[in-house]
Design an enzyme around this catalytic site. Structure first.
Site, PDB file in Angstrom:
ATOM      1  N   ARG A   1      11.439  13.387 -20.127  1.00  0.00           N
ATOM      2  CA  ARG A   1      11.036  11.976 -20.196  1.00  0.00           C
ATOM      3  C   ARG A   1      11.579  11.137 -19.035  1.00  0.00           C
ATOM      4  O   ARG A   1      11.650   9.923 -19.105  1.00  0.00           O
ATOM      5  CB  ARG A   1      11.430  11.330 -21.520  1.00  0.00           C
TER       6      ARG A   1
ATOM      7  N   LYS B   1       4.559   4.721  -7.091  1.00  0.00           N
ATOM      8  CA  LYS B   1       3.346   5.409  -7.540  1.00  0.00           C
ATOM      9  C   LYS B   1       3.560   6.905  -7.380  1.00  0.00           C
ATOM     10  O   LYS B   1       3.815   7.390  -6.278  1.00  0.00           O
ATOM     11  CB  LYS B   1       2.132   4.974  -6.710  1.00  0.00           C
TER      12      LYS B   1
ATOM     13  N   GLU C   1      -0.826   1.661   8.209  1.00  0.00           N
ATOM     14  CA  GLU C   1      -0.217   0.914   7.094  1.00  0.00           C
ATOM     15  C   GLU C   1       0.741  -0.162   7.628  1.00  0.00           C
ATOM     16  O   GLU C   1       0.940  -1.184   6.982  1.00  0.00           O
ATOM     17  CB  GLU C   1       0.513   1.861   6.131  1.00  0.00           C
TER      18      GLU C   1
ATOM     19  N   LYS D   1       6.199  -4.524   1.714  1.00  0.00           N
ATOM     20  CA  LYS D   1       5.422  -3.974   0.601  1.00  0.00           C
ATOM     21  C   LYS D   1       6.188  -4.167  -0.706  1.00  0.00           C
ATOM     22  O   LYS D   1       5.610  -4.536  -1.739  1.00  0.00           O
ATOM     23  CB  LYS D   1       5.142  -2.486   0.835  1.00  0.00           C
TER      24      LYS D   1
ATOM     25  N   GLU E   1       0.305  -3.052 -10.808  1.00  0.00           N
ATOM     26  CA  GLU E   1      -0.955  -3.402 -10.152  1.00  0.00           C
ATOM     27  C   GLU E   1      -1.939  -4.091 -11.100  1.00  0.00           C
ATOM     28  O   GLU E   1      -3.098  -3.711 -11.215  1.00  0.00           O
ATOM     29  CB  GLU E   1      -1.597  -2.148  -9.522  1.00  0.00           C
TER      30      GLU E   1
ATOM     31  N   ARG F   1      -0.465  -6.666  -6.536  1.00  0.00           N
ATOM     32  CA  ARG F   1      -0.333  -5.374  -5.848  1.00  0.00           C
ATOM     33  C   ARG F   1      -1.680  -4.885  -5.313  1.00  0.00           C
ATOM     34  O   ARG F   1      -1.727  -4.098  -4.365  1.00  0.00           O
ATOM     35  CB  ARG F   1       0.298  -4.335  -6.781  1.00  0.00           C
TER      36      ARG F   1
ATOM     37  N   ASN G   1      -4.397  -2.745  -1.222  1.00  0.00           N
ATOM     38  CA  ASN G   1      -5.579  -1.905  -0.978  1.00  0.00           C
ATOM     39  C   ASN G   1      -6.416  -2.414   0.190  1.00  0.00           C
ATOM     40  O   ASN G   1      -7.514  -1.896   0.435  1.00  0.00           O
ATOM     41  CB  ASN G   1      -6.441  -1.827  -2.239  1.00  0.00           C
TER      42      ASN G   1
ATOM     43  N   HIS H   1      -8.577  -0.128   2.271  1.00  0.00           N
ATOM     44  CA  HIS H   1      -8.593   1.183   1.603  1.00  0.00           C
ATOM     45  C   HIS H   1      -9.884   1.472   0.845  1.00  0.00           C
ATOM     46  O   HIS H   1     -10.132   2.626   0.499  1.00  0.00           O
ATOM     47  CB  HIS H   1      -7.394   1.324   0.660  1.00  0.00           C
TER      48      HIS H   1
ATOM     49  N   HIS I   1     -10.703   4.940   1.934  1.00  0.00           N
ATOM     50  CA  HIS I   1     -10.713   6.109   1.033  1.00  0.00           C
ATOM     51  C   HIS I   1     -12.061   6.812   1.066  1.00  0.00           C
ATOM     52  O   HIS I   1     -12.135   8.040   0.996  1.00  0.00           O
ATOM     53  CB  HIS I   1     -10.405   5.680  -0.408  1.00  0.00           C
TER      54      HIS I   1
ATOM     55  N   HIS J   1      -5.449  10.305   6.446  1.00  0.00           N
ATOM     56  CA  HIS J   1      -5.528   9.092   5.640  1.00  0.00           C
ATOM     57  C   HIS J   1      -5.398   7.825   6.517  1.00  0.00           C
ATOM     58  O   HIS J   1      -6.200   6.889   6.429  1.00  0.00           O
ATOM     59  CB  HIS J   1      -4.435   9.105   4.565  1.00  0.00           C
TER      60      HIS J   1
HETATM   61  N1  GLY Z   1      -0.173   2.242  -1.339  1.00  0.00           N
HETATM   62  C1  GLY Z   1      -0.492   1.091  -2.110  1.00  0.00           C
HETATM   63  C2  GLY Z   1       0.439   0.888  -3.260  1.00  0.00           C
HETATM   64  O1  GLY Z   1       1.472   1.522  -3.331  1.00  0.00           O
HETATM   65  O2  GLY Z   1       0.152   0.090  -4.104  1.00  0.00           O
END
Ligand code: GLY
Length: 351
Positions: free
Chosen positions: A100, A122, A164, A207, A217, A221, A225, A228, A232, A247
């Site tokens: 956990r 993330k 980025e 960031k 998000e 947040r 993007n 992106h 993407h 990327h």
């Molecule tokens: N790479 C975008 C984020 O971490 O939200």
């Protein structure tokens, strides 16, 4: 540098598992092994893995869990990753669910991971061909940056991460044009590498000011993007060809498209950013005739997990620090703008 990591390592961790990508610079590995010996003598082990997207698979998880078990990781342990964004994403997920949740910290070794992927919590793996469908938001204990890892990174990869950096400067007025104008030239002298470390960390911390306000998000947040949505889709398109784009390269094109749409409102800044991206993140020389058309891009964009109902959600840009989201994209308008964008690149002889 290694001394700074030693200070960060939590004294209370019963074990540290250093999960590192194969092929990293031996002299740096030895230096960091020394730091671990000093900080947690006899309480750390190494797991070496091949990095890259293949790690972001369900099938890669059992090997990680078996290793966690074999090394006796408990909830009081720490997993220290050392590699690119795919490794920190996948190992971050395994750590987030092991018992956990076992603590994780990152020592990224690519420019993309240093400025973006390793920060913000993330974690994720892909599912049935779609990216990052399984994952958690689990903040690392810390991220330790050292640009010396970039010395052995292919030049193309080092440059791609800088897309980025441009994005963070666009989103944060306190960085803005100055942060990009002052970007240090690449060389491997200690001074230059220290300057790179500091600049990458400044970008990443901007960031974190967004992530700290909206980890999951739900709102702010989403501005991260920027570039992106198209990026993407471009990445997914070329991933299925003999010449995949990185990327960061796909994001650089996505940002150029954002700038093309913003041109009226922020002309000076757009010209500057266009030049900066062209210099720092050169696009692959794939002939324009092989680029995806708007229809192909739209079909990728329509599957983006960030979409709401049937609309494609995007982020618009109106000048330094001025992002607008969510912006709903409509298929016919996107198709017309994409066609004009590609023609403009053709006229400029971009590729
Ligand atoms: N790479 C975008 C984020 O971490 O939200």
């Amino acid at each position: 540098m290694a001394h700074a990591l030693a200070q960060l390592l939590t004294a209370d961790a019963d074990r540290v598992l250093w999960v590192r990508e194969s092929g990293l610079a031996p002299e740096l590995l030895a230096e960091y092994a020394g730091a671990l010996n000093g900080a947690c003598p006899g309480r750390w082990d190494v797991l070496e893995l091949k990095g890259g997207e293949a790690l972001k698979r369900w099938d890669a998880m059992p090997h990680l869990f078996d290793a966690f078990q074999a090394h006796g990781l408990t909830r009081s342990s720490l997993v220290l990753t050392c590699g690119g964004g795919a490794l920190s994403d996948a190992v971050g997920l395994a750590a987030a669910v092991w018992k956990r949740g076992v603590r994780v910290a990152h020592m990224p070794t690519t420019s993309l991971a240093m400025v973006d992927a390793a920060w913000g919590g993330k974690t994720g793996i892909n599912w049935r061909g779609s990216k990052n469908q399984l994952g958690t938001f689990t903040l690392p204990e810390f991220v330790h940056l050292d640009a010396r890892w970039l010395v052995t990174l292919p030049d193309r990869e080092r440059r791609a991460g800088l897309a980025e950096v441009a994005k963070h400067a666009m989103l944060h007025a306190h960085l803005g044009q100055t942060h990009l104008e002052d970007w240090p030239a690449w060389d491997t002298s200690p001074d230059a590498l220290e300057a790179w470390t500091a600049k990458l960390e400044k970008s990443a911390r901007s960031k974190m000011s967004v992530v700290d306000a909206d980890l999951h998000e739900r709102d702010a947040r989403a501005q991260l993007n920027l570039g992106h949505t198209v990026g993407h889709a471009v990445e997914a398109h070329f991933a299925a060809t003999a010449h995949p784009w990185l990327h960061g390269e796909a994001v650089a094109l996505g940002l150029k498209f954002v700038l093309f749409q913003a041109q009226d409102r922020a002309a000076e800044a757009c010209l500057f950013l266009d030049r900066w991206l062209a210099t720092h993140v050169p696009l692959p020389d794939t002939p324009l005739a092989q680029w995806p058309d708007a229809e192909a891009l739209w079909s990728h964009m329509a599957h983006d997990k960030k979409n709401v109902a049937d609309q494609v959600v995007d982020v618009a840009w109106h000048g330094w620090g001025k992002a607008e989201w969510p912006v709903m994209l409509e298929k016919s308008a996107f198709e017309a703008t994409w066609a004009r964008f590609v023609r403009s690149l053709e006229d400029a002889g971009t590729t």
